[in-house]
Design an enzyme around this catalytic site. Sequence first.
Site, PDB file in Angstrom:
ATOM      1  N   ARG A 126       1.017  -1.086  -0.136  1.00 51.77           N
ATOM      2  CA  ARG A 126      -0.005   0.151   0.005  1.00 51.77           C
ATOM      3  C   ARG A 126       0.819   1.498   0.528  1.00 51.77           C
ATOM      4  NH1 ARG A 126      -3.206   0.791   4.582  1.00 51.77           N
ATOM      5  NH2 ARG A 126      -4.939   2.334   2.899  1.00 51.77           N
ATOM      6  N   LYS A 127       1.677   1.280   0.002  1.00 55.02           N
ATOM      7  CA  LYS A 127       2.960   2.114  -0.721  1.00 55.02           C
ATOM      8  C   LYS A 127       2.150   2.694  -2.277  1.00 55.02           C
ATOM      9  CE  LYS A 127       6.181   1.169   2.542  1.00 55.02           C
ATOM     10  NZ  LYS A 127       8.019  -0.027   2.859  1.00 55.02           N
TER      11      LYS A 127
END
Length: 279
Positions: A126-127
Site C-alpha cells: 500500500r505504498k
Amino acid sequence: MRQDLAKMVYEDIGFEDITTRALIPPGLQVRGQIIGREEGIIAGVELAVAIFTEFAVETEILVGDGEKIEPGQIVMKISGDPRSILSVERTVLNLLMRMSGIATLTANVIKMVRSVNPDVIVAGTRKTTPGLQFFEKNAIRSGGGDTHRYRLDDSVLIKDNHLALVGGVAEAISRARKYVSFTKKIEIEVETLEEALQAANAGADIIMLDNMDPDGVITVLKALEDGNLRGNVIIEVSGGINSDNILQFAKTGVDVISTGYITHSARSLDLSLDLDKIH
C-alpha cells in the site's frame, strides 16, 4: 471511477484550456496516435479510452493492458475534435506513462525472481500515491504481479502497532477471527521466529516476515517444516526489498514477496501523442 477520471481532467483544465481555445478554431477534425518511445509493458489503456470517450474522442486500441511494446510502436489511434484531445492529452499520457512504468518494472522483477523460484508471487504494497492507488495497483496486475490489498477492508493485516496495543500475536489473531467474516483472510506481520511460530499455531492464514534477512527467513521456514506447520500457512516476506536483494529472498522458498519498490521506484514509460489534421 469515471468521476475520478473526469475530476483529474477538469482539475488540469481549470476554467478552460486557454492555449488551445486561442489557437484552434472550432470545427476542425484530427486523427492521432499514442506512440511508445521505448520498450515496455503497457498499462492504463482502458482508462485512457474512458477519458477520451467522455470527451467524444474516438479510439482504436492496438495494444492492450499487459502487452509488450517496442520503440516506435503505436499503442492507440484516436480521432475527433482537437480542442478536446489537446485538453485531455496530458492527463491521459501521465496516467498511461505512470501505469506503464509500474507494469514494466513489475514484469522485469517477476522475470528475475521466477528464474530462481518459478512459483513465487510478487505483490505490491500500500505504498502507493494517495488518490492513485487503484490505478497503480492495476498497473502491477498488468505487469503480472499481485495487487495485495487495494484497501483496508480487503483483508485483515495485523501489524506491529496493532500488536503493541493488543498485547500479543495469539490474542490479536483470536480477536480478528471473532470479528471478521469467514470470507476474509487473516494475515499477521511478525519480526521474530517466536512470533512466526505463535502465529502459525494460532491459525493465521498468512504470515508476513517483516524486515528479516534471508537467513532469518530460512530459519523460520525450517522451524515451520519441523513443526508440521508449513503447509497450513502462506509465507510472505516484505520490508526493504528491491532489485538488489530480491533474488536472495526468492531463493529461500517463500510463497510471496511483497515490495513497495515496484510502485514507489518505478520510472514512467516514455509515450507521446502525435496529431494530424484531417480537415
